[in-house]
Design a protein around this motif. Structure first.
Motif, PDB file in Angstrom:
ATOM      1  N   UNK A   1       4.985 -10.309  -3.310  1.00  0.00           N
ATOM      2  CA  UNK A   1       4.719  -8.845  -3.156  1.00  0.00           C
ATOM      3  C   UNK A   1       5.968  -8.149  -3.464  1.00  0.00           C
ATOM      4  N   UNK A   2       7.273  -8.624  -3.573  1.00  0.00           N
ATOM      5  CA  UNK A   2       8.410  -7.770  -4.104  1.00  0.00           C
ATOM      6  C   UNK A   2       8.369  -7.654  -5.602  1.00  0.00           C
ATOM      7  N   UNK A   3       7.875  -8.435  -6.291  1.00  0.00           N
ATOM      8  CA  UNK A   3       8.077  -8.659  -7.616  1.00  0.00           C
ATOM      9  C   UNK A   3       6.722  -7.855  -8.329  1.00  0.00           C
ATOM     10  N   UNK A   4       7.287  -6.614  -9.010  1.00  0.00           N
ATOM     11  CA  UNK A   4       6.212  -6.077  -9.698  1.00  0.00           C
ATOM     12  C   UNK A   4       6.411  -6.017 -11.383  1.00  0.00           C
ATOM     13  N   UNK A   5       5.127  -5.849 -11.860  1.00  0.00           N
ATOM     14  CA  UNK A   5       3.954  -5.332 -11.400  1.00  0.00           C
ATOM     15  C   UNK A   5       3.310  -6.511 -10.711  1.00  0.00           C
ATOM     16  N   UNK A   6       2.393  -6.167  -9.716  1.00  0.00           N
ATOM     17  CA  UNK A   6       1.729  -7.060  -8.932  1.00  0.00           C
ATOM     18  C   UNK A   6       0.616  -7.827  -9.698  1.00  0.00           C
TER      19      UNK A   6
ATOM     20  N   UNK B   1       0.911  -1.160  -0.040  1.00  0.00           N
ATOM     21  CA  UNK B   1      -0.115  -0.023   0.016  1.00  0.00           C
ATOM     22  C   UNK B   1       0.788   1.185  -0.132  1.00  0.00           C
ATOM     23  N   UNK B   2       1.772   1.312   0.923  1.00  0.00           N
ATOM     24  CA  UNK B   2       2.767   2.301   0.983  1.00  0.00           C
ATOM     25  C   UNK B   2       3.654   2.661  -0.181  1.00  0.00           C
ATOM     26  N   UNK B   3       4.192   1.469  -0.809  1.00  0.00           N
ATOM     27  CA  UNK B   3       4.808   1.545  -1.920  1.00  0.00           C
ATOM     28  C   UNK B   3       4.110   2.241  -3.345  1.00  0.00           C
ATOM     29  N   UNK B   4       2.770   1.757  -3.311  1.00  0.00           N
ATOM     30  CA  UNK B   4       2.066   2.346  -4.315  1.00  0.00           C
ATOM     31  C   UNK B   4       1.658   3.876  -4.099  1.00  0.00           C
TER      32      UNK B   4
END
Length: 251
Positions: A139-144, A20-23
């Motif tokens: 959760x570390x790998x983006x895009x989610x 949430x915070x990262x986004x």
């Protein structure tokens, strides 16, 4: 008056809070991010910025078991949103598993571009419930969203009014307001096709189990988590579709 604040509330969310915070920190300055601490462990806040404030009556195992989630989760968040409307032009109200994403074709600058150009009274999202596909989620790998295949489309429960310049009179977990109601029998007149809300609660059975255990419900074991997810996946009133590529790359 500042343009927009964003508010959420957290009760031990080791993965979702970081996501949430990262986004949202890509689109809001820390000074405009407000996170209500609902009785979290101290390590919850490692790497998390913004304004972190302890709620007056943190959620406990005892009152959670009594079903008092609205009193201890929804109401403090709404109260904070209404207070912030005294000093902000707009406020955004979202949970830690809710990610609001504007159409990347229309808003290449993402949520910040959408908010900076917004002049309406409120914005209601089109809600999607992202589904587990049996593949472990990282959760570390983006895009989610690229790690998932399907969602429930136009899921009214999550077609929420998330942005407002006046009191929306939120109710029912902030799913309802004076401008909308998630009842399928009622037409959603203000739902925007260019502003999606992706609800990630059911996207991973393993994270769902860990989340509930962390939040004080050890009875929510892997078997129950799988049963809960499957009940949503197979519900006859929800339409399942493949997630379009542009949205998978946007979150």
């Amino acid at each position: 008056m500042s343009k927009c604040a964003i508010v959420t509330i957290c009760k031990d969310e080791p993965h979702f809070m970081k996501m949430w915070y990262e986004y949202y920190s890509q689109h809001f300055a820390d000074a405009d991010i407000y996170i209500l601490d609902n009785g979290c462990q101290e390590t919850q806040w490692d790497g998390i910025g913004g304004n972190i404030e302890l709620t007056d009556h943190p959620l406990t195992i005892e009152n959670a078991a009594r079903g008092h989630s609205d009193t201890y989760i929804t109401q403090p968040k709404i109260k904070k949103c209404l207070k912030l409307l005294e000093s902000y032009e707009y406020v955004m109200n979202v949970d830690t598993d809710e990610f609001v994403v504007p159409d990347p074709d229309k808003y290449p600058g993402g949520l910040k571009q959408f908010i900076d150009g917004f002049t309406g009274v409120f914005a209601q999202c089109t809600g999607y419930n992202v589904l587990d596909n049996g593949v472990p989620f990282n959760p570390v790998s983006k895009p989610w969203l690229a790690q998932r295949d399907e969602y429930h489309c136009d899921w009214n429960h999550y077609c929420k009014v998330v942005l407002a310049s006046e009191n929306p009179e939120w109710g029912g977990g902030s799913h309802n307001s004076k401008w909308n109601h998630h009842d399928k029998r009622l037409k959603q007149e203000h739902m925007r096709p260019d502003l999606n809300l992706f609800h990630l609660h059911y996207m991973c059975k393993e994270l769902l189990t860990e989340r509930y255990n962390m939040r004080g419900n050890p009875a929510f074991n892997p078997e129950n988590a799988a049963r809960s997810v499957d009940a949503y996946y197979n519900h006859p009133k929800f339409t399942r579709e493949m997630i379009p590529g542009k949205w998978k790359q946007a979150l």
